[in-house]
Design a protein around this motif. Structure first.
Motif, PDB file in Angstrom:
ATOM      1  N   LEU A 112     -14.051 -46.251  15.148  1.00  9.92           N
ATOM      2  CA  LEU A 112     -13.897 -46.801  13.800  1.00  9.92           C
ATOM      3  C   LEU A 112     -12.634 -46.277  13.122  1.00  9.92           C
ATOM      4  CD1 LEU A 112     -17.627 -46.632  12.676  1.00  9.92           C
ATOM      5  CD2 LEU A 112     -16.301 -48.691  13.194  1.00  9.92           C
ATOM      6  N   ILE A 113     -12.312 -45.010  13.344  1.00  6.42           N
ATOM      7  CA  ILE A 113     -11.062 -44.481  12.798  1.00  6.42           C
ATOM      8  C   ILE A 113      -9.861 -45.182  13.446  1.00  6.42           C
ATOM      9  CG2 ILE A 113      -9.585 -42.435  12.729  1.00  6.42           C
ATOM     10  CD1 ILE A 113     -12.076 -40.750  12.339  1.00  6.42           C
ATOM     11  N   GLY A 114      -9.938 -45.430  14.754  1.00  8.90           N
ATOM     12  CA  GLY A 114      -8.852 -46.144  15.428  1.00  8.90           C
ATOM     13  C   GLY A 114      -8.680 -47.559  14.902  1.00  8.90           C
ATOM     14  N   LEU A 115      -9.799 -48.257  14.706  1.00  4.86           N
ATOM     15  CA  LEU A 115      -9.729 -49.603  14.133  1.00  4.86           C
ATOM     16  C   LEU A 115      -9.174 -49.566  12.713  1.00  4.86           C
ATOM     17  CD1 LEU A 115     -13.147 -51.076  15.355  1.00  4.86           C
ATOM     18  CD2 LEU A 115     -10.870 -51.736  16.151  1.00  4.86           C
ATOM     19  N   GLY A 116      -9.616 -48.586  11.930  1.00  4.22           N
ATOM     20  CA  GLY A 116      -9.115 -48.476  10.563  1.00  4.22           C
ATOM     21  C   GLY A 116      -7.629 -48.182  10.519  1.00  4.22           C
ATOM     22  N   THR A 117      -7.157 -47.314  11.432  1.00  2.82           N
ATOM     23  CA  THR A 117      -5.735 -46.989  11.473  1.00  2.82           C
ATOM     24  C   THR A 117      -4.902 -48.186  11.907  1.00  2.82           C
ATOM     25  OG1 THR A 117      -6.340 -44.717  12.050  1.00  2.82           O
ATOM     26  CG2 THR A 117      -4.058 -45.354  12.406  1.00  2.82           C
ATOM     27  N   ALA A 118      -5.497 -49.090  12.683  1.00  4.14           N
ATOM     28  CA  ALA A 118      -4.789 -50.318  13.068  1.00  4.14           C
ATOM     29  C   ALA A 118      -4.647 -51.279  11.895  1.00  4.14           C
ATOM     30  CB  ALA A 118      -5.536 -51.008  14.215  1.00  4.14           C
ATOM     31  N   ALA A 119      -5.435 -51.075  10.840  1.00  4.46           N
ATOM     32  CA  ALA A 119      -5.342 -51.926   9.650  1.00  4.46           C
ATOM     33  C   ALA A 119      -4.559 -51.260   8.526  1.00  4.46           C
ATOM     34  CB  ALA A 119      -6.743 -52.294   9.153  1.00  4.46           C
ATOM     35  N   LYS A 120      -4.707 -49.964   8.386  1.00  5.34           N
ATOM     36  CA  LYS A 120      -3.970 -49.162   7.413  1.00  5.34           C
ATOM     37  C   LYS A 120      -3.812 -47.769   8.008  1.00  5.34           C
ATOM     38  CE  LYS A 120      -3.144 -51.610   3.633  1.00  5.34           C
ATOM     39  NZ  LYS A 120      -1.804 -51.726   3.002  1.00  5.34           N
ATOM     40  N   LEU A 121      -2.748 -47.077   7.663  1.00  2.00           N
ATOM     41  CA  LEU A 121      -2.477 -45.788   8.283  1.00  2.00           C
ATOM     42  C   LEU A 121      -3.480 -44.709   7.867  1.00  2.00           C
ATOM     43  CD1 LEU A 121      -0.597 -44.013  10.018  1.00  2.00           C
ATOM     44  CD2 LEU A 121       0.765 -43.617   7.942  1.00  2.00           C
ATOM     45  N   TYR A 122      -3.977 -44.771   6.621  1.00  2.00           N
ATOM     46  CA  TYR A 122      -4.683 -43.628   6.061  1.00  2.00           C
ATOM     47  C   TYR A 122      -5.997 -43.244   6.747  1.00  2.00           C
ATOM     48  CZ  TYR A 122      -8.330 -46.273   3.621  1.00  2.00           C
ATOM     49  OH  TYR A 122      -9.418 -47.050   3.333  1.00  2.00           O
ATOM     50  N   PRO A 123      -6.765 -44.159   7.396  1.00  3.24           N
ATOM     51  CA  PRO A 123      -7.978 -43.681   8.083  1.00  3.24           C
ATOM     52  C   PRO A 123      -7.691 -42.617   9.138  1.00  3.24           C
ATOM     53  CG  PRO A 123      -8.080 -46.054   7.803  1.00  3.24           C
ATOM     54  CD  PRO A 123      -6.692 -45.631   7.397  1.00  3.24           C
ATOM     55  N   LEU A 124      -6.449 -42.578   9.635  1.00  2.25           N
ATOM     56  CA  LEU A 124      -6.077 -41.541  10.597  1.00  2.25           C
ATOM     57  C   LEU A 124      -6.312 -40.144  10.032  1.00  2.25           C
ATOM     58  CD1 LEU A 124      -4.623 -40.718  13.287  1.00  2.25           C
ATOM     59  CD2 LEU A 124      -2.474 -40.842  11.992  1.00  2.25           C
ATOM     60  N   PHE A 125      -6.172 -40.002   8.713  1.00  6.53           N
ATOM     61  CA  PHE A 125      -6.284 -38.684   8.097  1.00  6.53           C
ATOM     62  C   PHE A 125      -7.706 -38.135   8.139  1.00  6.53           C
ATOM     63  CE2 PHE A 125      -2.678 -40.481   5.342  1.00  6.53           C
ATOM     64  CZ  PHE A 125      -1.748 -40.182   6.323  1.00  6.53           C
ATOM     65  N   LEU A 126      -8.687 -38.983   8.432  1.00  5.33           N
ATOM     66  CA  LEU A 126     -10.047 -38.474   8.584  1.00  5.33           C
ATOM     67  C   LEU A 126     -10.145 -37.500   9.750  1.00  5.33           C
ATOM     68  CD1 LEU A 126     -12.376 -41.548   7.959  1.00  5.33           C
ATOM     69  CD2 LEU A 126     -11.749 -39.737   6.383  1.00  5.33           C
ATOM     70  N   LEU A 127      -9.265 -37.649  10.733  1.00  7.93           N
ATOM     71  CA  LEU A 127      -9.278 -36.707  11.850  1.00  7.93           C
ATOM     72  C   LEU A 127      -8.969 -35.289  11.369  1.00  7.93           C
ATOM     73  CD1 LEU A 127      -7.465 -38.746  14.657  1.00  7.93           C
ATOM     74  CD2 LEU A 127      -9.906 -38.251  14.453  1.00  7.93           C
ATOM     75  N   GLY A 128      -8.197 -35.164  10.308  1.00 11.56           N
ATOM     76  CA  GLY A 128      -7.954 -33.843   9.741  1.00 11.56           C
ATOM     77  C   GLY A 128      -9.226 -33.224   9.200  1.00 11.56           C
ATOM     78  N   GLY A 129     -10.045 -34.042   8.538  1.00 11.46           N
ATOM     79  CA  GLY A 129     -11.327 -33.543   8.069  1.00 11.46           C
ATOM     80  C   GLY A 129     -12.245 -33.158   9.214  1.00 11.46           C
ATOM     81  N   LEU A 130     -12.251 -33.972  10.265  1.00 12.28           N
ATOM     82  CA  LEU A 130     -13.065 -33.651  11.436  1.00 12.28           C
ATOM     83  C   LEU A 130     -12.602 -32.346  12.089  1.00 12.28           C
ATOM     84  CD1 LEU A 130     -13.518 -37.107  13.207  1.00 12.28           C
ATOM     85  CD2 LEU A 130     -15.027 -35.981  11.576  1.00 12.28           C
ATOM     86  N   LEU A 131     -11.288 -32.125  12.103  1.00 14.35           N
ATOM     87  CA  LEU A 131     -10.751 -30.895  12.690  1.00 14.35           C
ATOM     88  C   LEU A 131     -11.306 -29.667  11.970  1.00 14.35           C
ATOM     89  CD1 LEU A 131      -8.815 -29.353  14.548  1.00 14.35           C
ATOM     90  CD2 LEU A 131      -7.017 -29.730  12.830  1.00 14.35           C
ATOM     91  N   VAL A 132     -11.290 -29.701  10.637  1.00 10.97           N
ATOM     92  CA  VAL A 132     -11.806 -28.563   9.866  1.00 10.97           C
ATOM     93  C   VAL A 132     -13.277 -28.328  10.172  1.00 10.97           C
ATOM     94  CG1 VAL A 132     -12.265 -27.701   7.553  1.00 10.97           C
ATOM     95  CG2 VAL A 132     -10.099 -28.862   8.035  1.00 10.97           C
ATOM     96  N   ILE A 133     -14.072 -29.397  10.157  1.00  7.49           N
ATOM     97  CA  ILE A 133     -15.510 -29.267  10.401  1.00  7.49           C
ATOM     98  C   ILE A 133     -15.773 -28.724  11.800  1.00  7.49           C
ATOM     99  CG2 ILE A 133     -17.654 -30.572  10.667  1.00  7.49           C
ATOM    100  CD1 ILE A 133     -16.594 -32.474   8.485  1.00  7.49           C
ATOM    101  N   CYS A 134     -15.064 -29.255  12.784  1.00  7.37           N
ATOM    102  CA  CYS A 134     -15.304 -28.833  14.169  1.00  7.37           C
ATOM    103  C   CYS A 134     -14.809 -27.423  14.423  1.00  7.37           C
ATOM    104  CB  CYS A 134     -14.653 -29.825  15.132  1.00  7.37           C
ATOM    105  SG  CYS A 134     -15.449 -31.456  15.131  1.00  7.37           S
ATOM    106  N   LEU A 135     -13.756 -27.005  13.729  1.00  5.15           N
ATOM    107  CA  LEU A 135     -13.327 -25.613  13.842  1.00  5.15           C
ATOM    108  C   LEU A 135     -14.375 -24.676  13.252  1.00  5.15           C
ATOM    109  CD1 LEU A 135      -9.511 -25.786  12.947  1.00  5.15           C
ATOM    110  CD2 LEU A 135     -10.517 -25.279  15.175  1.00  5.15           C
ATOM    111  N   ARG A 136     -14.934 -25.081  12.116  1.00  5.28           N
ATOM    112  CA  ARG A 136     -15.952 -24.244  11.482  1.00  5.28           C
ATOM    113  C   ARG A 136     -17.208 -24.146  12.339  1.00  5.28           C
ATOM    114  NH1 ARG A 136     -15.722 -23.479   5.741  1.00  5.28           N
ATOM    115  NH2 ARG A 136     -17.786 -22.527   6.020  1.00  5.28           N
ATOM    116  N   GLN A 137     -17.550 -25.206  13.025  1.00  7.10           N
ATOM    117  CA  GLN A 137     -18.791 -25.248  13.807  1.00  7.10           C
ATOM    118  C   GLN A 137     -18.561 -25.056  15.306  1.00  7.10           C
ATOM    119  OE1 GLN A 137     -20.384 -29.072  12.695  1.00  7.10           O
ATOM    120  NE2 GLN A 137     -21.466 -28.226  10.945  1.00  7.10           N
TER     121      GLN A 137
END
Length: 492
Positions: free
Chosen positions: A230-255
């Motif tokens: 879904l993030i890949g599809l969103g990034t194909a429509a607008k660039l900004y959904p790509l930035f959700l990966l930054g949020g995922l990075l923080v969460i996955c680092l914490r956990q």
């Protein structure tokens, strides 16, 4: 299933409910059919229809000049792009045919939007009786603007897109209401948003909005692969959904869930590449237009850079803006990373994806060289879940509505001083918008460091259920498993 009653959870809603008898009582019954999700879908439909009514004057009125369009604040990009981007002839957006490129400009949007525009143009022409496109290609492009069939198609094109956007808005609310099963009413701030009403039909941004809502939902269900898709599809429509990966990075680092982050990232990249491949293979130079257009673009509407550019007598060179906007955004992202890694450690809670995603996207918009009025939709699904309180949502959206008015007055020439000079009142609109957005950013950061302020961490007053059935019911996995380290209090 039990859920939080908004009249007993939110002070603003509780105060408003006094007009109809006050907050819901402890023994209030529940309607079998009118579930929170269905009520939210109805509210979204009503708001979106009102948005269509708000845009109707620009679609139905004939012989009106551009200032009239701006004074009525009903402008949309869809009609002006139908002919000049070749949609009236169903020209493939990424065609490298010399004749097509000589007649029409390349679509300056990401491929997801171009595909959607091409598809809705095809539906439009099917509804308009399948016009003779070869005959159109033999005529000068300027003649198409006065053609009765093309003019009729302009209205149909807008309506077809409006129906699609309405479906996307309904899908977004449906998904947002299911991110936290105990708090479906948090999505009401999306459903009843004045910014959705005013900006939903300006451009194709709701495509990415729905995909971001889907990513929030899929991550809450612990589905990293689907989240990445879904993030890949969103990034194909607008660039900004790509930035959700930054949020995922923080969460996955914490956990320490490095595998989940890897899956989401890989699938996002693969999905984006697959969606972009047809466009790139059919016209690589045309595919690059989106990237070159944005690189060459100077300070534009809504941006703080526009104020700087207009204040300086010599302006600001586009290369300087590009360099410093990315430097500022990189610094902002580092700040979000630090906040995300440190916040909530004393209580053992991990920031939520909506909170982190909101902070990153807000930073991108604040330092970007263009901040169009409809870009508020980028933040909307993230903001309503990051801070589900009506007071804060209204403060933020009030700034957006104020800016929405000033930008059209500015474009229509209504804010220009009688004696000439810079349009200072438009600068006020930009500053007010930024200030309201920074207010919400500060509130979200506070919630992250002190989770007791986060409404989703409070012990909710839940809706009534049959007590016998409640005792038999198995714990809901989303609530009791506490996905992604989220600090959720159960009601058992």
């Amino acid at each position: 299933m039990t859920w939080v009653h908004p009249t007993r959870d939110d002070r603003v809603v509780a105060a408003v409910s006094e007009a109809v008898g006050g907050p819901v009582g402890e023994h209030a019954g529940r309607h079998r059919w009118w579930t929170p999700t269905r009520v939210l879908l109805l509210l979204t439909a009503i708001v979106f229809v009102l948005g269509m009514v708000q845009k109707a004057p620009c679609s139905l009125a004939d012989g009106k000049d551009q200032p009239w369009v701006y004074s009525h604040m009903c402008y949309t990009d869809l009609r002006p792009l139908y002919v000049p981007r070749g949609l009236a002839e169903l020209a493939w957006p990424y065609s490298d045919d010399d004749q097509t490129r000589a007649r029409y400009e390349v679509m300056e949007y990401p491929v997801g939007i171009s595909y959607w525009a091409y598809g809705t143009a095809w539906i439009t022409q099917q509804l308009n009786g399948r016009p003779d496109l070869e005959a159109r290609s033999d005529r000068p492009v300027n003649d198409l603007y006065g053609d009765e069939d093309v003019d009729r198609e302009l209205t149909i094109f807008l309506l077809v897109n409006a129906v699609g956007f309405g479906a996307l808005a309904l899908l977004s609310v449906w998904l947002l209401s299911r991110v936290d099963p105990q708090r479906p009413w948090d999505a009401a701030a999306f459903a009843l948003s004045p910014t959705l009403l005013l900006t939903g039909l300006i451009n194709w941004d709701l495509i990415a909005v729905a995909l971001v809502a889907g990513a929030l939902w899929s991550w809450s269900r612990d589905r990293p692969v689907l989240t990445g898709v879904l993030i890949g599809l969103g990034t194909a429509a607008k660039l900004y959904p790509l930035f959700l990966l930054g949020g995922l990075l923080v969460i996955c680092l914490r956990q320490r869930r490095y595998g989940a982050f890897g899956l989401a990232t890989v699938w996002a990249a693969v999905t984006w590449a697959v969606v972009n491949l047809p466009a790139y293979l059919s016209g690589s130079d045309e595919w690059k237009t989106f990237w070159s257009f944005n690189a060459d673009r100077g300070a534009d509407l809504g941006s703080i850079w526009l104020i700087v550019d207009q204040v300086r007598s010599s302006g600001v060179h586009v290369d300087t803006i590009n360099q410093w906007s990315w430097i500022f955004f990189a610094a902002w992202c580092v700040g979000v990373l630090v906040v995300g890694l440190l916040a909530g450690r004393r209580t053992g809670s991990v920031p939520r994806l909506a909170q982190l995603g909101f902070l990153i996207v807000a930073g991108f918009l604040l330092v970007n060289k263009v901040y169009s009025p409809q870009y508020v939709l980028w933040l909307l699904p993230l903001a309503v879940l990051a801070r589900p309180r009506w007071r804060d949502q209204l403060i933020w959206q009030a700034g957006e509505v104020f800016y929405f008015c000033t930008v059209w007055w500015y474009l229509g020439g209504y804010l220009h001083p009688a004696g000439g000079g810079d349009v200072g009142f438009y600068w006020v609109g930009i500053v007010v918008r930024i200030a309201c957005e920074l207010y919400l950013v500060a509130i979200v950061v506070r919630d992250m460091f002190w989770p007791q302020h986060d409404p989703t961490n409070e012990r909710p007053e839940l809706g009534d259920d049959d007590p016998v059935e409640r005792g038999r019911r198995e714990p809901h996995p989303h609530v009791d498993r506490v996905p992604h380290g989220r600090h959720v209090r159960t009601t058992r």
